[in-house]
Design a protein around this motif. Structure first.
Motif, PDB file in Angstrom:
ATOM      1  N   LEU A 157     -18.251 -31.386 -55.002  1.00 18.39           N
ATOM      2  CA  LEU A 157     -17.019 -31.122 -55.731  1.00 18.39           C
ATOM      3  C   LEU A 157     -15.848 -31.596 -54.871  1.00 18.39           C
ATOM      4  O   LEU A 157     -15.684 -31.141 -53.747  1.00 18.39           O
ATOM      5  CB  LEU A 157     -16.937 -29.614 -55.976  1.00 18.39           C
ATOM      6  CG  LEU A 157     -16.033 -29.109 -57.072  1.00 18.39           C
ATOM      7  CD1 LEU A 157     -16.550 -29.570 -58.431  1.00 18.39           C
ATOM      8  CD2 LEU A 157     -15.974 -27.601 -57.027  1.00 18.39           C
ATOM      9  N   PRO A 158     -15.008 -32.521 -55.370  1.00 22.22           N
ATOM     10  CA  PRO A 158     -13.937 -33.048 -54.521  1.00 22.22           C
ATOM     11  C   PRO A 158     -12.805 -32.059 -54.269  1.00 22.22           C
ATOM     12  O   PRO A 158     -12.086 -32.183 -53.279  1.00 22.22           O
ATOM     13  CB  PRO A 158     -13.433 -34.273 -55.293  1.00 22.22           C
ATOM     14  CG  PRO A 158     -13.905 -34.085 -56.690  1.00 22.22           C
ATOM     15  CD  PRO A 158     -15.104 -33.194 -56.655  1.00 22.22           C
ATOM     16  N   PHE A 159     -12.616 -31.100 -55.178  1.00 20.50           N
ATOM     17  CA  PHE A 159     -11.589 -30.071 -55.019  1.00 20.50           C
ATOM     18  C   PHE A 159     -11.904 -28.943 -55.991  1.00 20.50           C
ATOM     19  O   PHE A 159     -12.653 -29.128 -56.945  1.00 20.50           O
ATOM     20  CB  PHE A 159     -10.178 -30.618 -55.265  1.00 20.50           C
ATOM     21  CG  PHE A 159      -9.996 -31.236 -56.632  1.00 20.50           C
ATOM     22  CD1 PHE A 159      -9.620 -30.464 -57.731  1.00 20.50           C
ATOM     23  CD2 PHE A 159     -10.212 -32.581 -56.833  1.00 20.50           C
ATOM     24  CE1 PHE A 159      -9.467 -31.033 -58.987  1.00 20.50           C
ATOM     25  CE2 PHE A 159     -10.061 -33.160 -58.081  1.00 20.50           C
ATOM     26  CZ  PHE A 159      -9.688 -32.383 -59.159  1.00 20.50           C
ATOM     27  N   ASP A 160     -11.340 -27.786 -55.734  1.00 23.23           N
ATOM     28  CA  ASP A 160     -11.516 -26.662 -56.642  1.00 23.23           C
ATOM     29  C   ASP A 160     -10.535 -26.832 -57.795  1.00 23.23           C
ATOM     30  O   ASP A 160      -9.331 -26.942 -57.571  1.00 23.23           O
ATOM     31  CB  ASP A 160     -11.252 -25.354 -55.898  1.00 23.23           C
ATOM     32  CG  ASP A 160     -11.587 -24.132 -56.742  1.00 23.23           C
ATOM     33  OD1 ASP A 160     -11.262 -24.120 -57.957  1.00 23.23           O
ATOM     34  OD2 ASP A 160     -12.177 -23.189 -56.192  1.00 23.23           O
ATOM     35  N   PRO A 161     -11.025 -26.881 -59.040  1.00 24.45           N
ATOM     36  CA  PRO A 161     -10.121 -27.081 -60.178  1.00 24.45           C
ATOM     37  C   PRO A 161      -9.013 -26.041 -60.258  1.00 24.45           C
ATOM     38  O   PRO A 161      -7.888 -26.357 -60.651  1.00 24.45           O
ATOM     39  CB  PRO A 161     -11.045 -26.992 -61.397  1.00 24.45           C
ATOM     40  CG  PRO A 161     -12.398 -27.267 -60.870  1.00 24.45           C
ATOM     41  CD  PRO A 161     -12.413 -26.801 -59.453  1.00 24.45           C
ATOM     42  N   ALA A 166      -9.813 -37.551 -54.718  1.00 28.43           N
ATOM     43  CA  ALA A 166     -10.770 -38.428 -55.396  1.00 28.43           C
ATOM     44  C   ALA A 166     -12.189 -38.084 -54.956  1.00 28.43           C
ATOM     45  O   ALA A 166     -12.419 -37.761 -53.783  1.00 28.43           O
ATOM     46  CB  ALA A 166     -10.468 -39.885 -55.057  1.00 28.43           C
ATOM     47  N   PRO A 167     -13.150 -38.141 -55.877  1.00 30.08           N
ATOM     48  CA  PRO A 167     -14.539 -37.935 -55.463  1.00 30.08           C
ATOM     49  C   PRO A 167     -14.985 -39.080 -54.549  1.00 30.08           C
ATOM     50  O   PRO A 167     -14.418 -40.178 -54.592  1.00 30.08           O
ATOM     51  CB  PRO A 167     -15.320 -37.943 -56.787  1.00 30.08           C
ATOM     52  CG  PRO A 167     -14.424 -38.572 -57.787  1.00 30.08           C
ATOM     53  CD  PRO A 167     -13.018 -38.390 -57.310  1.00 30.08           C
ATOM     54  N   VAL A 168     -15.988 -38.831 -53.719  1.00 27.57           N
ATOM     55  CA  VAL A 168     -16.464 -39.864 -52.793  1.00 27.57           C
ATOM     56  C   VAL A 168     -17.245 -40.956 -53.527  1.00 27.57           C
ATOM     57  O   VAL A 168     -17.491 -42.017 -52.971  1.00 27.57           O
ATOM     58  CB  VAL A 168     -17.333 -39.268 -51.656  1.00 27.57           C
ATOM     59  CG1 VAL A 168     -16.511 -38.359 -50.772  1.00 27.57           C
ATOM     60  CG2 VAL A 168     -18.537 -38.540 -52.206  1.00 27.57           C
ATOM     61  N   GLY A 169     -17.634 -40.711 -54.737  1.00 29.24           N
ATOM     62  CA  GLY A 169     -18.344 -41.695 -55.539  1.00 29.24           C
ATOM     63  C   GLY A 169     -18.137 -41.373 -57.006  1.00 29.24           C
ATOM     64  O   GLY A 169     -17.495 -40.379 -57.349  1.00 29.24           O
TER      65      GLY A 169
END
Length: 199
Positions: free
Chosen positions: A79-83, A95-98
């Motif tokens: 998860l790139p960040f907590d919504p 941004a997500p790593v992929g």
């Protein structure tokens, strides 16, 4: 909130957007990473559980179960960040790593979307020119985005168009999903305390 889906535990993150009919829900697994992310109409949940939490619609649960059954060839994407942090302050977006599996074209579009800074937008045509595509094909890739919010397709807008220039969202031109696109853009352009985000 953690739930079990089959033999594996699934971490569910749910957050309701203020003054909107939608909530954002995502599911993660320690073994598979981010599984499913989607906007749900708040009234679409079934009857509450005994602890007062809302059940997820069967289609969302089926999507989680299907994602758990798929073989993961690469390392799981976290998860790139907590919504909920993003809804408090858009500067928490990362941004997500992929990007998730998809057609080569869709993955190109999603990668470009992840490069658009918080508070900024790009037109479908600008994205299309960058990757050698067409605006319509870019719009279709945005519609197919399996990770809304994490892959910010709301930052892609028409050069000129309906709904104050924001265009459709998730295949809708009106209704709660189309409305949330405008809300997200406004949210990202205004910092906590009311000051505008830098351009």
């Amino acid at each position: 909130m953690t739930e079990r889906s089959g033999p594996q535990s699934v971490d569910l993150r749910r957050c309701r957007v203020p003054h909107a009919e939608l909530e954002f829900v995502c599911a993660c697994s320690p073994a598979h990473g981010l599984l499913v992310a989607d906007w749900l109409v708040s009234g679409s949940a079934e009857a509450p559980e005994r602890d007062g939490s809302q059940r997820l619609p069967p289609a969302f649960r089926a999507a989680v179960d299907g994602a758990l059954r798929q073989r993961v060839a690469a390392a799981p994407l976290s998860l790139p960040f907590d919504p909920l942090d993003f809804l408090r302050d858009p500067r928490n977006w990362r941004a997500p790593v992929g990007v998730p599996p998809g057609s080569p074209h869709a993955r190109k579009v999603w990668q470009v979307l992840c490069q658009i800074p918080v508070g900024a937008t790009r037109t479908y045509g600008e994205i299309a020119r960058e990757i050698g595509s067409s605006p319509r094909a870019v719009g279709q890739a945005c519609r197919a985005n399996p990770w809304p919010l994490f892959i910010p397709c709301h930052r892609a807008v028409p050069a000129s168009g309906s709904r104050g220039g924001t265009g459709g969202y998730a295949g809708q031109r009106q209704g709660p999903l189309a409305d949330i696109k405008g809300w997200l853009l406004n949210h990202e352009r205004t910092r906590p305390g009311g000051e505008p985000a830098p351009r």
